[in-house]
Enzyme design. Structure first.
Site, short mmCIF file in Angstrom:
data_model
loop_
_atom_site.label_atom_id
_atom_site.label_comp_id
_atom_site.label_asym_id
_atom_site.label_seq_id
_atom_site.Cartn_x
_atom_site.Cartn_y
_atom_site.Cartn_z
N LYS A 143 16.70 12.80 -10.91
CA LYS A 143 15.77 11.87 -10.29
C LYS A 143 15.24 12.36 -8.95
O LYS A 143 14.04 12.31 -8.68
CB LYS A 143 16.42 10.49 -10.17
CG LYS A 143 16.68 9.82 -11.51
CD LYS A 143 17.33 8.47 -11.36
CE LYS A 143 16.40 7.44 -10.78
NZ LYS A 143 15.23 7.16 -11.63
N GLY A 158 9.62 6.18 -12.75
CA GLY A 158 10.07 5.57 -11.50
C GLY A 158 10.21 6.57 -10.37
O GLY A 158 9.90 6.27 -9.21
N ASP A 159 10.69 7.78 -10.71
CA ASP A 159 10.81 8.84 -9.70
C ASP A 159 9.44 9.20 -9.14
O ASP A 159 9.27 9.39 -7.93
CB ASP A 159 11.44 10.10 -10.31
CG ASP A 159 12.71 9.80 -11.08
OD1 ASP A 159 13.40 8.82 -10.75
OD2 ASP A 159 13.00 10.56 -12.03
N THR A 160 8.47 9.29 -10.04
CA THR A 160 7.11 9.63 -9.64
C THR A 160 6.54 8.55 -8.73
O THR A 160 5.93 8.84 -7.69
CB THR A 160 6.22 9.80 -10.87
OG1 THR A 160 6.78 10.79 -11.74
CG2 THR A 160 4.82 10.22 -10.49
#
Length: 307
Positions: free
Chosen positions: A38, A250-252
Site C-alpha cells: 500500500k 484507495g492507495d492512489t
C-alpha cells in the site's frame, strides 16, 4: 522529506481468464507482475506527480529484489530492512465479472529487524512526513503502530495512517496528521454495523477527530469520497467506468490527495483529483498513470455539507 513505510510488501500478480474453473488447467489470456504494497503504491503515485519520496519497510528474497528493482526503474529512493524469507506474492484473478483475490501472509519478521526499522524512523524530524499503510507480516504485533505513533509525537513528523488494524484507535491520542479508512473500516473502528447516511459518516469521522485524528479521508468506493477536518465536510461522487482492479484504488486516492495539497491545490481540487485518480486505478489493470485524470474529473461532483 516524504517517507512511505510498507511492512508487508508484495508482488501482485494480475491475471485474466476467459473462464476459471476448479480441478482443470486454466490458462490466462493476460498477466502482469507489479511491485506492490500500500505505501509502495503511494511512492509510485507521488513519483508520477513529480513528488519525491523514500520507500522503507521490510523486503526479503528474490521477490524483494524485484520490488527494489521496480522502484529503482522509477528513480524512487529506497531504504528497506532486508530480512530472511521471501516477500509474498499475491494473486488477483479476473474471470468475466468475477474477481478472485489470493493474499498471502509474507515472511516472519524478527525482533532485530523490527528494531532496525524503528531506529530508522527515529531519525525523522518535524520537516518530514510518513505514510504507514497496509497489513503486518508474521512476527510483528499491532503494538508497533503505537510505537510509530509515539515517535511521530516525539519527533514532530506528520504521520498518515491507512491501516485496518483496530489499534488505529489507540494511535489517535498521538494526533496523526491524517487517517484514511474506508466506510467499512470507519464503522468497524466505531463498533457499529454500518454508516450509511451523510450524518452518520461525518459523525463517525468527527468522533475519530475528537479522539485525536487531525483530518479524516474516507474512501467510499463507487460512491466517491468524504473528507472531514475541523472546518469542512466535503463529499465527492465517483466517475462511471468498468472496474478492473480494486486492489490499489484507495492507495492512489490517498497519494493524490496529499500530493495535491503539497503542490498547493485547495481542498476541493485535491479531493476531486484524488477521487478521479482512485477511480482511474480501479478502471486499470494496475496503478493509474494519471493520463485520464482530467476526463474523469469532469464527471465528479463535489458538495459541502454543513452540520
Amino acid at each position: 522529506m516524504i517517507y512511505t513505510c510498507t511492512m508487508n510488501p508484495a508482488i501482485d500478480l494480475f491475471t485474466e481468464f476467459e473462464q476459471f474453473a476448479p480441478f482443470i488447467v486454466n490458462r490466462s489470456r493476460q498477466e502482469d507482475y507489479q511491485a506492490n504494497g500500500k505505501a509502495i503504491n503511494i511512492s509510485f503515485i507521488l513519483k508520477a506527480m513529480g513528488i519525491e519520496s523514500t520507500a522503507t519497510g521490510f523486503l526479503g528474497g528474490f521477490t524483494g529484489d524485484f520490488i527494489e528493482q521496480e522502484l529503482a526503474k522509477k528513480s524512487i529512493a529506497v531504504d528497506f530492512i532486508h530480512v530472511e524469507g521471501i516477500t509474498r506474492i499475491n494473486t488477483f484473478i479476473r474471470s468475466g465479472e468475477i474477481e478472485y483475490k489470493a493474499v498471502n501472509k509474507g515472511p516472519e519478521i524478527s525482533e532485530t529487524a523490527q528494531n532496525k526499522l524503528l531506529e530508522k524512523l527515529q531519525t525523522l524530524t518535524e520537516e518530514d512526513m510518513l505514510f504507514v499503510s497496509g497489513s503486518l507480516p508474521k512476527g510483528i504485533k499491532d503494538e508497533v503502530f503505537i510505537d510509530i505513533a509515539k515517535l511521530s509525537q516525539q519527533k514532530g513528523f506528520q504521520l498518515i495512517w491507512d491501516i485496518s488494524s483496530e489499534s488505529l484507535i489507540n494511535c489517535l491520542p498521538y494526533h496523526p496528521f491524517l487517517i484514511k479508512p474506508n466506510d467499512e473500516e470507519l464503522a468497524h473502528l466505531l463498533g457499529v454495523p454500518a454508516l450509511k447516511t451523510d450524518k452518520e459518516l461525518i459523525g463517525g469521522a468527527r468522533e475519530l477527530m475528537d479522539r485525536g485524528a487531525g483530518k479524516v479521508l474516507v474512501s467510499l468506493g463507487e460512491k466517491g469520497a468524504l473528507y472531514v477536518d475541523e472546518n469542512e465536510s466535503l463529499f465527492t461522487t465517483a466517475p462511471i467506468g468498468k472496474v478492473v482492479n480494486t486492489a490499489c484504488a484507495g492507495d492512489t486516492m490517498l497519494a493524490v490527495f496529499v500530493g495535491k495539497l503539497i503542490q498547493g491545490e485547495n481542498l476541493e481540487e485535491a479531493l476531486i483529483c484524488a477521487t478521479a485518480a482512485g477511480s482511474s486505478t480501479a478502471f486499470s489493470a494496475g496503478l493509474t498513470d494519471l493520463s485520464d485524470l482530467q476526463k474523469l474529473k469532469e464527471q465528479i461532483k463535489l458538495r459541502r455539507v454543513v452540520m
